[in-house]
Design an enzyme around this catalytic site. Sequence first.
Site, PDB file in Angstrom:
ATOM      1  CG  HIS A   1     -38.789 -14.554  -8.478  1.00 30.62           C
ATOM      2  ND1 HIS A   1     -37.663 -14.668  -7.870  1.00 30.62           N
ATOM      3  CD2 HIS A   1     -39.356 -15.629  -8.011  1.00 30.62           C
ATOM      4  CE1 HIS A   1     -36.985 -15.773  -7.336  1.00 30.62           C
ATOM      5  NE2 HIS A   1     -38.457 -16.486  -7.280  1.00 30.62           N
TER       6      HIS A   1
ATOM      7  CB  CYS B   1     -35.522  -1.320  -7.477  1.00 29.32           C
ATOM      8  SG  CYS B   1     -36.372  -1.575  -6.298  1.00 29.32           S
TER       9      CYS B   1
END
Lengths: 350, 350, 350, 350
Positions: free
Chosen positions: D228, D152
């Site tokens: 987050h 990611c």
Amino acid sequence: MSNVWETNMNKTRVCVVGYGVIGQRLADGVALQEDMELVGVVDVAPTLAVRALHESGMPYKLFLVDPERKPEFGELGIPTSGTFDELLEEIDVALDATPGGIGAKNKELYIAHGVKAIFQGGEKNEIADAFFHGYANYEKGLGQDFLKLTSCNTTGLIRVVDAIDREVGVEKVAITIIRRVADPGDTHRGLVDLLKVEPVPNHQAVDLMTIMPHVDATGFLVHTPVTHGHIISIVATPKKPFKKDTLIEICRAHPRIRVVRIADGFNSNTALFRYARNLGNKRGDMYEIALWEECIGMSGDDILFAINIPQEAVTIPETIDGVRACMEMQTDWLDAVGLTNQYLSLRANT
Amino acid sequence: MSNVWETNMNKTRVCVVGYGVIGQRLADGVALQEDMELVGVVDVAPTLAVRALHESGMPYKLFLVDPERKPEFGELGIPTSGTFDELLEEIDVALDATPGGIGAKNKELYIAHGVKAIFQGGEKNEIADAFFHGYANYEKGLGQDFLKLTSCNTTGLIRVVDAIDREVGVEKVAITIIRRVADPGDTHRGLVDLLKVEPVPNHQAVDLMTIMPHVDATGFLVHTPVTHGHIISIVATPKKPFKKDTLIEICRAHPRIRVVRIADGFNSNTALFRYARNLGNKRGDMYEIALWEECIGMSGDDILFAINIPQEAVTIPETIDGVRACMEMQTDWLDAVGLTNQYLSLRANT
Amino acid sequence: MSNVWETNMNKTRVCVVGYGVIGQRLADGVALQEDMELVGVVDVAPTLAVRALHESGMPYKLFLVDPERKPEFGELGIPTSGTFDELLEEIDVALDATPGGIGAKNKELYIAHGVKAIFQGGEKNEIADAFFHGYANYEKGLGQDFLKLTSCNTTGLIRVVDAIDREVGVEKVAITIIRRVADPGDTHRGLVDLLKVEPVPNHQAVDLMTIMPHVDATGFLVHTPVTHGHIISIVATPKKPFKKDTLIEICRAHPRIRVVRIADGFNSNTALFRYARNLGNKRGDMYEIALWEECIGMSGDDILFAINIPQEAVTIPETIDGVRACMEMQTDWLDAVGLTNQYLSLRANT
Amino acid sequence: MSNVWETNMNKTRVCVVGYGVIGQRLADGVALQEDMELVGVVDVAPTLAVRALHESGMPYKLFLVDPERKPEFGELGIPTSGTFDELLEEIDVALDATPGGIGAKNKELYIAHGVKAIFQGGEKNEIADAFFHGYANYEKGLGQDFLKLTSCNTTGLIRVVDAIDREVGVEKVAITIIRRVADPGDTHRGLVDLLKVEPVPNHQAVDLMTIMPHVDATGFLVHTPVTHGHIISIVATPKKPFKKDTLIEICRAHPRIRVVRIADGFNSNTALFRYARNLGNKRGDMYEIALWEECIGMSGDDILFAINIPQEAVTIPETIDGVRACMEMQTDWLDAVGLTNQYLSLRANT
């Protein structure tokens, strides 16, 4: 517009004042009620919530508190449909979700425009004719001009205490609230590596007694550094013998309570949030409180159990019940909550 | 050395096995007991705790589990005083603070060397002749070879429940543990933005009933992402009428309980840690649990209150009580805990 | 008092104004300087820090900002030694550690009483005659009346940048500050599950250029929900070829920098705090910044490395250097920092 | 089924193996591609993700790794459509999103069934014929049987570095990754009040050099207790003079990069998550990385800037690009990423 008007003729016209964490969710909830029309939402500035409304295609009309700030919205290409004052001419009930204290000022406007209003838990009780909970005291809200909703914790707590009370009677409850201290994204408050305690009794216990005066309640509250849901531990003294399985049955039958199991993976408040995201619920929200099946125990004849309160969305159903009550859309509480539940797709587990 | 030996002649000779979070604090606590001699501490590797022992001038002698690793210590300039086996020849009681499960293996060594041992809460109850708490069941430990201490939460919980029980009797308790999930610096466990729930009853309630079989207990436990102390909310049913002020008096009189006020600034678990740091306590540790004066309420005849458990140091006094019990240094529990308290400078608040 | 006076005759008389997180540590640090006398500390209310001072036996005399609040202290049994005004008559230098903005008001008092003062980083630069760092610009502080210290991050950052600069010259630095958002126990600020970003450049980069105008600096800052130390990632462009090993050597030789290894267990900011607690350092404090040996890499001819800033104590040595400078106790910076280090037991690693 | 088959005749048939955090999002992303057919998803147990699939009406067919566990699903009323083996007979490409290490075992199955596969970043590079990024090296994936996606952080990092590289050339980058340590709801990992450091260089810098061998890269990584989104601070040395405004233009033109402003309220990683929730994005996901407009600065001729990586969804677009590459659906990279973007509604900001 006249066509829409005809279709909407018998619908209760609602607006949402303050398009923040609660306001956005009230708008979504009202929009789903087939017997209500969400005429518009009001805010003061082009906040991120307003920008998200714009980027998602303006599903709701936006009205401005301060007409002088209209150019600010215009520069961003955000269409506005008029002023707060104009909006109040078009509606029956305002759902006020402004920050604590602003609602009291807005009340004067509501009076001037002859509209009813429902305030959230942040306002003082005195603002309203009744302190309201859809399940526990629907009849108190019937025909009133101004209602105040219970706060998120109290709303969820009363759901389950009321359900037990209707079954076997509740003599007293002692609760421990493990409170999430901020909503996801909040930067104006927060705690780091700290459990902050509050004096006993917490306001939720006191509020419960206001709504359910026949129940004795006290409680302790601890703020914890998390964002995805409060957890409440409850020690309840029932009036009749009462067992773990009965509690599970009562909760399974309740459309606003979800019974979950740690064994299935629901091992935390955030597991519930993750599940709601995976369900595809808008914003990952959940209207239901959760009861953990493995977290029930007997303490003599008292019962100990734990529930989860999804603070961002939990008050939406009861607020919509409030619209039904103050507008006397339904006079029977079961009819009222039943319709709210139906439009929100809330069903009993079978 | 003979001089020291004479001086130490009547002292109970103690060693600490496993120089980690608990082991370091046991060593400090035993070193303060004038009727005990801390012969040495044992560890397996040059951990940061061992390096800190070295950098602070080796106040305690270090012994090695594995003699083959001696060169590793030598390269770092850390002096060692022999092997675990050699140490066991010099002592009366081993305080085993090794990670859960290792103690069971060490027990064979203790038997082989004919020494007594006290295990921490991580081991299974079966490891010991008695599951021990200095205040609640001192007599059960008298003359035993192997004791197991209650865990940190249970140790603190029993302190206050036992104190109430001695005053008015306790019929039952229902507890909610708001647990710190890791110690400061731990990287092998932790939670982020999450309240993790455990099935009811938690082991602390079960353990309380083992130590105090005449009390009915149940409880719910939630792991929270903090490090500086557990908080327990307790609903206790006394056998005789009992008021808030009595609880405060009982706790003020208890040398291992500190009564604090939110109004003074003690608004969290971490406020207590900060205060202990500012007191100059070694490591910022506190042996005392705290009771919040404002966090007491009546629930009918039951009493609701909240305590703080400083998990790193709370079991030290009761473990030292265990040395006194198993060696029969004192046969009366009040004499025993009184001496432990005196050497640890623990006094009743007046 | 006259005897003490004689002994203290040649000592610089210092007081600490504001007995909070920094003030307490300034008091401890000054008390260790054999050529300074800590005449007293000043505060406004019986805070927890003041209560801890009391409970630990009043090692420092306490003076009151507001004499009318003396009874409040008296009721708690906390002895006071006079007023802020009286204290200012007895001292040469005030170390002002009051909350940001108060120092500017206090400055008028310092002028009125003819004393020098050193302010912490929270005040505006304009408050002082010089913006000061003990290692980087000691000579700027010589004989000045009012100094302002660099903030915690800047103090630590400059230590290492100055050390490299003296060795090979530094052309520019680009820094990323991973900032702890609150001190342990703070409840007035905090963040939950959130990385809060600040505009580039951060004030620390700007401050560095004020102190070291020959270095170009910029930087990015992210607030993170932790309490035990900031971490700064630095990309430095040296003027001469420079290697990883040279950086390690420079830092090992610096009494205020500690070179540590992840492999030894120093894998986090909190591991350093835990180590300092285990060392027995008061409050678990550390004056030294840390450099991670494994966290150094070359980016072409630039060097990338990371340091830890223990925010509660890091500015103490440089503030004490400031006393030496403004009082001209030493005119040579190496003599000055050398004495500060000696009294604080700060030594080069060899 | 034949009708559907005809309609799907020219579609690439895809399955998702491992229906977890990444797998669920891959399924959603593929389902939106009009030239691909999501034949089914595979998992091993009735996890919460599988239960959510069921509760939301089984939009995707579910296949079982282990047919013997079929009754377990049957008891829960979860319909299954066959086995993993059967599914592999029906598809062209498997998107393997199983936990690290399982993919290597599955590869044997893919070979046996003659299907292509794309692995996520958790597997070793050796598993694949090419280490792939849709924008940076699309042509390396053309016609290959096995691709491995970048992780990611690396996926997002390469997006922006590649974009700059195509404009002005990039000589070197030095990055600081402020990494979220767990996903929302994870209980198997986490950190509390701690910044955990990793040795330099981090794998993301090394991976970048594998994909973009002409760029020199190094970096430092710190794990932080948030969920987050990662934040990366980048110091890039361009080959040609390059300014802040150019970076903003490049990023605005990139369909997978969103330029945001702190001034508008995007002051954190979680503000972006909150915005995505408010947009009504499924699960509150965002495919785009974000660049903060105020977080760009010049360090001499180098440029410093910061990006946000929404770790749960960021790799979905590039994985879909991988399907296009290995199946040679498009041979030109711009055609490929253009179609992926179009179906995912990703557009350049204008």
